[in-house]
Design a protein around this motif. Structure first.
Motif, PDB file in Angstrom:
ATOM      1  N   SER A 144       1.031  -1.381  -0.114  1.00  0.00           N
ATOM      2  CA  SER A 144      -0.148  -0.009   0.425  1.00  0.00           C
ATOM      3  C   SER A 144       0.784   1.325   0.250  1.00  0.00           C
ATOM      4  O   SER A 144       0.482   2.327  -0.326  1.00  0.00           O
ATOM      5  N   GLY A 145       1.936   1.282   0.289  1.00  0.00           N
ATOM      6  CA  GLY A 145       2.633   2.710   0.514  1.00  0.00           C
ATOM      7  C   GLY A 145       2.580   3.035   1.620  1.00  0.00           C
ATOM      8  O   GLY A 145       2.560   4.555   1.414  1.00  0.00           O
ATOM      9  N   VAL A 146       1.843   2.813   2.632  1.00  0.00           N
ATOM     10  CA  VAL A 146       1.418   3.778   4.038  1.00  0.00           C
ATOM     11  C   VAL A 146       2.341   3.791   4.448  1.00  0.00           C
ATOM     12  O   VAL A 146       2.547   2.546   5.303  1.00  0.00           O
ATOM     13  N   VAL A 147       3.019   5.470   4.741  1.00  0.00           N
ATOM     14  CA  VAL A 147       3.698   4.890   6.064  1.00  0.00           C
ATOM     15  C   VAL A 147       2.610   5.643   8.067  1.00  0.00           C
ATOM     16  O   VAL A 147       2.378   6.230   7.371  1.00  0.00           O
ATOM     17  N   HIS A 148       2.198   4.476   8.376  1.00  0.00           N
ATOM     18  CA  HIS A 148       1.511   4.068   9.414  1.00  0.00           C
ATOM     19  C   HIS A 148       2.513   5.599  11.004  1.00  0.00           C
ATOM     20  O   HIS A 148       3.634   4.987  11.407  1.00  0.00           O
ATOM     21  N   ALA A 149       1.047   5.703  10.703  1.00  0.00           N
ATOM     22  CA  ALA A 149       1.470   6.409  12.521  1.00  0.00           C
ATOM     23  C   ALA A 149       1.656   6.255  13.628  1.00  0.00           C
ATOM     24  O   ALA A 149       3.268   6.222  14.619  1.00  0.00           O
ATOM     25  N   GLY A 150       1.112   4.667  13.439  1.00  0.00           N
ATOM     26  CA  GLY A 150       1.464   3.719  14.723  1.00  0.00           C
ATOM     27  C   GLY A 150       0.664   3.441  15.581  1.00  0.00           C
ATOM     28  O   GLY A 150       0.830   2.778  16.748  1.00  0.00           O
ATOM     29  N   TYR A 151      -0.694   3.227  15.510  1.00  0.00           N
ATOM     30  CA  TYR A 151      -1.574   3.379  16.448  1.00  0.00           C
ATOM     31  C   TYR A 151      -2.369   2.412  16.466  1.00  0.00           C
ATOM     32  O   TYR A 151      -3.110   1.404  17.670  1.00  0.00           O
ATOM     33  N   SER A 152      -2.294   1.166  15.802  1.00  0.00           N
ATOM     34  CA  SER A 152      -2.880  -0.040  15.425  1.00  0.00           C
ATOM     35  C   SER A 152      -2.803  -1.103  16.093  1.00  0.00           C
ATOM     36  O   SER A 152      -3.279  -1.942  16.438  1.00  0.00           O
TER      37      SER A 152
ATOM     38  N   LYS B 206       8.892   4.509  15.992  1.00  0.00           N
ATOM     39  CA  LYS B 206       9.800   4.758  15.802  1.00  0.00           C
ATOM     40  C   LYS B 206      10.348   5.515  14.249  1.00  0.00           C
ATOM     41  O   LYS B 206      11.140   6.406  14.006  1.00  0.00           O
ATOM     42  N   GLY B 207      10.408   4.460  13.103  1.00  0.00           N
ATOM     43  CA  GLY B 207       9.988   4.300  12.297  1.00  0.00           C
ATOM     44  C   GLY B 207       9.766   5.485  11.742  1.00  0.00           C
ATOM     45  O   GLY B 207      10.064   6.238  10.573  1.00  0.00           O
ATOM     46  N   ASN B 208       8.364   5.741  11.690  1.00  0.00           N
ATOM     47  CA  ASN B 208       7.690   6.971  10.946  1.00  0.00           C
ATOM     48  C   ASN B 208       8.206   8.255  11.567  1.00  0.00           C
ATOM     49  O   ASN B 208       8.325   8.965  10.941  1.00  0.00           O
ATOM     50  N   SER B 209       9.051   8.820  12.973  1.00  0.00           N
ATOM     51  CA  SER B 209       9.806   9.630  12.761  1.00  0.00           C
ATOM     52  C   SER B 209      11.469  10.133  12.556  1.00  0.00           C
ATOM     53  O   SER B 209      11.134  11.062  11.767  1.00  0.00           O
ATOM     54  N   LEU B 210      11.812   8.732  11.521  1.00  0.00           N
ATOM     55  CA  LEU B 210      12.787   9.136  11.303  1.00  0.00           C
ATOM     56  C   LEU B 210      12.690   9.365   9.797  1.00  0.00           C
ATOM     57  O   LEU B 210      14.060   8.653   8.869  1.00  0.00           O
ATOM     58  N   TYR B 211      11.347   9.219   8.833  1.00  0.00           N
ATOM     59  CA  TYR B 211      11.092   9.543   7.648  1.00  0.00           C
ATOM     60  C   TYR B 211      11.745   9.980   6.835  1.00  0.00           C
ATOM     61  O   TYR B 211      12.115  10.275   5.954  1.00  0.00           O
TER      62      TYR B 211
ATOM     63  N   SER C 283       0.810  12.331  11.403  1.00  0.00           N
ATOM     64  CA  SER C 283       1.961  11.750  10.862  1.00  0.00           C
ATOM     65  C   SER C 283       1.735  10.851   9.777  1.00  0.00           C
ATOM     66  O   SER C 283       3.189  10.661   9.206  1.00  0.00           O
ATOM     67  N   ALA C 284       0.435  10.354   9.415  1.00  0.00           N
ATOM     68  CA  ALA C 284       1.215   9.415   8.561  1.00  0.00           C
ATOM     69  C   ALA C 284       1.634  10.140   7.790  1.00  0.00           C
ATOM     70  O   ALA C 284       1.318  11.229   6.478  1.00  0.00           O
ATOM     71  N   GLY C 285       2.025   9.196   6.690  1.00  0.00           N
ATOM     72  CA  GLY C 285       1.778   9.544   5.278  1.00  0.00           C
ATOM     73  C   GLY C 285       2.187   8.339   4.108  1.00  0.00           C
ATOM     74  O   GLY C 285       1.823   7.265   4.194  1.00  0.00           O
ATOM     75  N   ILE C 286       2.857   8.782   2.548  1.00  0.00           N
ATOM     76  CA  ILE C 286       2.562   7.584   1.814  1.00  0.00           C
ATOM     77  C   ILE C 286       4.316   8.117   1.032  1.00  0.00           C
ATOM     78  O   ILE C 286       4.866   8.968   1.131  1.00  0.00           O
ATOM     79  N   VAL C 287       4.306   6.484   0.597  1.00  0.00           N
ATOM     80  CA  VAL C 287       5.705   6.465  -0.070  1.00  0.00           C
ATOM     81  C   VAL C 287       5.489   6.035  -1.419  1.00  0.00           C
ATOM     82  O   VAL C 287       5.026   5.151  -1.360  1.00  0.00           O
ATOM     83  N   SER C 288       6.669   6.117  -2.064  1.00  0.00           N
ATOM     84  CA  SER C 288       7.009   4.961  -3.594  1.00  0.00           C
ATOM     85  C   SER C 288       7.705   4.122  -2.507  1.00  0.00           C
ATOM     86  O   SER C 288       9.170   4.014  -2.509  1.00  0.00           O
ATOM     87  N   PRO C 289       6.650   2.847  -2.703  1.00  0.00           N
ATOM     88  CA  PRO C 289       7.872   1.639  -1.704  1.00  0.00           C
ATOM     89  C   PRO C 289       9.284   1.391  -2.593  1.00  0.00           C
ATOM     90  O   PRO C 289      10.352   0.439  -1.931  1.00  0.00           O
ATOM     91  N   TYR C 290       9.427   1.198  -3.719  1.00  0.00           N
ATOM     92  CA  TYR C 290      10.051   0.477  -4.842  1.00  0.00           C
ATOM     93  C   TYR C 290      11.459   1.207  -4.900  1.00  0.00           C
ATOM     94  O   TYR C 290      12.293   1.278  -4.634  1.00  0.00           O
TER      95      TYR C 290
ATOM     96  N   GLY D 272       5.594  -2.888   8.168  1.00  0.00           N
ATOM     97  CA  GLY D 272       6.730  -2.976   7.879  1.00  0.00           C
ATOM     98  C   GLY D 272       7.417  -2.400   7.321  1.00  0.00           C
ATOM     99  O   GLY D 272       8.925  -1.712   7.859  1.00  0.00           O
ATOM    100  N   LEU D 273       7.156  -1.676   6.180  1.00  0.00           N
ATOM    101  CA  LEU D 273       7.627  -0.733   6.021  1.00  0.00           C
ATOM    102  C   LEU D 273       7.833   0.832   6.536  1.00  0.00           C
ATOM    103  O   LEU D 273       9.059   1.621   6.234  1.00  0.00           O
ATOM    104  N   THR D 274       6.656   0.878   7.631  1.00  0.00           N
ATOM    105  CA  THR D 274       6.775   2.271   8.065  1.00  0.00           C
ATOM    106  C   THR D 274       8.538   1.967   9.016  1.00  0.00           C
ATOM    107  O   THR D 274       8.494   3.034  10.000  1.00  0.00           O
ATOM    108  N   SER D 275       8.164   0.191   9.641  1.00  0.00           N
ATOM    109  CA  SER D 275       8.931   0.773  11.142  1.00  0.00           C
ATOM    110  C   SER D 275      10.678   0.138   9.939  1.00  0.00           C
ATOM    111  O   SER D 275      11.802  -0.271  11.282  1.00  0.00           O
ATOM    112  N   CYS D 276      10.691   0.306   8.902  1.00  0.00           N
ATOM    113  CA  CYS D 276      11.839  -0.335   8.494  1.00  0.00           C
ATOM    114  C   CYS D 276      13.276   0.119   8.896  1.00  0.00           C
ATOM    115  O   CYS D 276      14.719  -0.622   8.993  1.00  0.00           O
TER     116      CYS D 276
END
Length: 368
Positions: free
Chosen positions: A46-54, A67-72, A144-151, A340-344
């Motif tokens: 989905s390419g979503v950078v999650h906020a982390g609440y779920s 933590k991963g979200n904050s590092l983006y 703080s949520a966002g979108i990214v191109s994963p590849y 996982g994408l958010t947390s990498c």
């Protein structure tokens, strides 16, 4: 050559670990079984950078996501990949769902997620996202949520790692791993590699890799998610839109991409074939119906592509498996499903800590 670290898996997790470790004066290589990196789960999510609440508080993936979200923000500055912090809505369509949103907001604020708010005023909600259904009764807004191109992000990570000395070997399907005297010998279809430490980030195949060194404590099962992508002129959204989540999935979302398109999906279908990324009529119908509950005017006739991705689901506890294992120098980084994408970036830092505990000399290169 004896490598200090061999990373197995060239998805976003493996490439992020490679890039993080490339700042040290170490000999590192990455083995990828496909012809190129980002060819598995990374390319079709989905390419979503999650906020982390779920995620539940007892799961390590919750803290790693936050933590991963904050590092983006810093990562984008350094690597220049497409990323936008547009915010997300979890959309309550019934009054009895509001209590759950309030609880997620309260715990999220306590855990350091910035700006979380529950909005109940329909005019305010519709002003922020005009395409949202009139049936909306409230949203959990996560700015703080966002979108990214994963590849594209994964390619940027790999390029930077390569510039800093990491060797990438593709078409290297691992067949056997032996270890003795603190050295691992990895045999692939096309070569042999020796290293002092191994990081197993093999995605759907991580369970198989772990078993090669006698660590048989988890399996990875594939879960298929189907998507529909629309023409960029057909629908424009301001926010990532989630339904209220279930225990199995965050649900079928309606989401903009960094390139200006909108997609809907994914559904969640447990399968057995780790190569089955075909879409189905029934699955696409399920995705479309789920999306329409949030955005009634979905432009179904403006779809330009449908596709499916496979998520790596660990057996047992529904959490990441990030272990400094009983085999000295063998680190499992497995079951990296959403988020996982958010947390990498946070996962890579955790692996960095493990390697320091294993006694590696983490001296930063002067020319990093």
């Amino acid at each position: 050559m004896l490598y200090d670290i061999i990373i197995i898996g060239g998805g976003v997790t493996g490439c992020c670990i490679a890039r993080t470790l490339s700042k040290y004066d170490l000999k590192i290589c990455l083995l990828e079984k496909e012809a190129d990196i980002a060819g598995g789960t990374t390319k079709a999510n989905s390419g979503v950078v999650h906020a982390g609440y779920s995620s539940p508080r007892e799961f390590q993936k919750r803290n790693l996501c936050i933590k991963g979200n904050s590092l983006y923000t810093q990562a984008q500055k350094e690597l220049n990949f497409p990323f936008k912090r547009i915010g997300s809505f979890v959309c309550a369509l019934e009054d009895n769902q509001i209590k759950g949103l309030e609880e997620e907001r309260k715990e999220g604020i306590e855990d350091g997620i910035p700006g979380l708010e529950v909005i109940l005023d329909k005019k305010t909600i519709k002003k922020m996202e005009p395409k949202l259904t009139d049936e909306i009764v409230g949203v959990l807004h996560a700015p703080s949520a966002g979108i990214v191109s994963p590849y594209e992000m994964t390619i940027a990570l790999a390029e930077n790692a390569a510039m800093n000395g990491v060797k990438f070997f593709r078409n290297q399907n691992v067949k056997k791993i032996s270890h003795s005297d603190y050295t691992f010998i990895i045999k692939t279809e096309n070569g042999e590699f020796e290293g002092s430490n191994v990081i197993n980030a093999a995605g759907l195949w991580a369970g198989k890799i772990s078993k090669m060194v006698g660590l048989d404590y988890f399996d990875i099962l594939p879960r298929k998610g189907e998507y529909i992508l629309f023409d960029r002129n057909a629908l424009q959204l301001n926010k990532v839109l989630f339904p209220v989540a279930t225990k199995v999935s965050k649900g079928i979302l309606v989401c903009p991409t960094v390139h200006g398109n909108t997609f809907v999906g994914p559904n969640a279908q447990n399968i057995t074939d780790k190569k089955d990324n075909a879409t189905t009529t029934a699955g696409l119908k399920e995705v479309l119906e789920g999306a329409i509950s949030l955005v009634p005017n979905i432009p179904a006739r403006s779809s330009i592509r449908n596709f499916a991705g496979l998520r790596a689901i660990p057996t047992g506890k529904y959490d990441f498996i990030i272990d400094n294992t009983d085999i000295w120098g063998f680190i499992n980084v497995a079951g990296i499903l959403s988020p996982g994408l958010t947390s990498c970036y946070a996962i890579a830092e955790k692996v960095e800590d493990f390697l320091e505990l294993l006694g590696l000399n983490l001296t930063v290169k002067e020319d990093y």
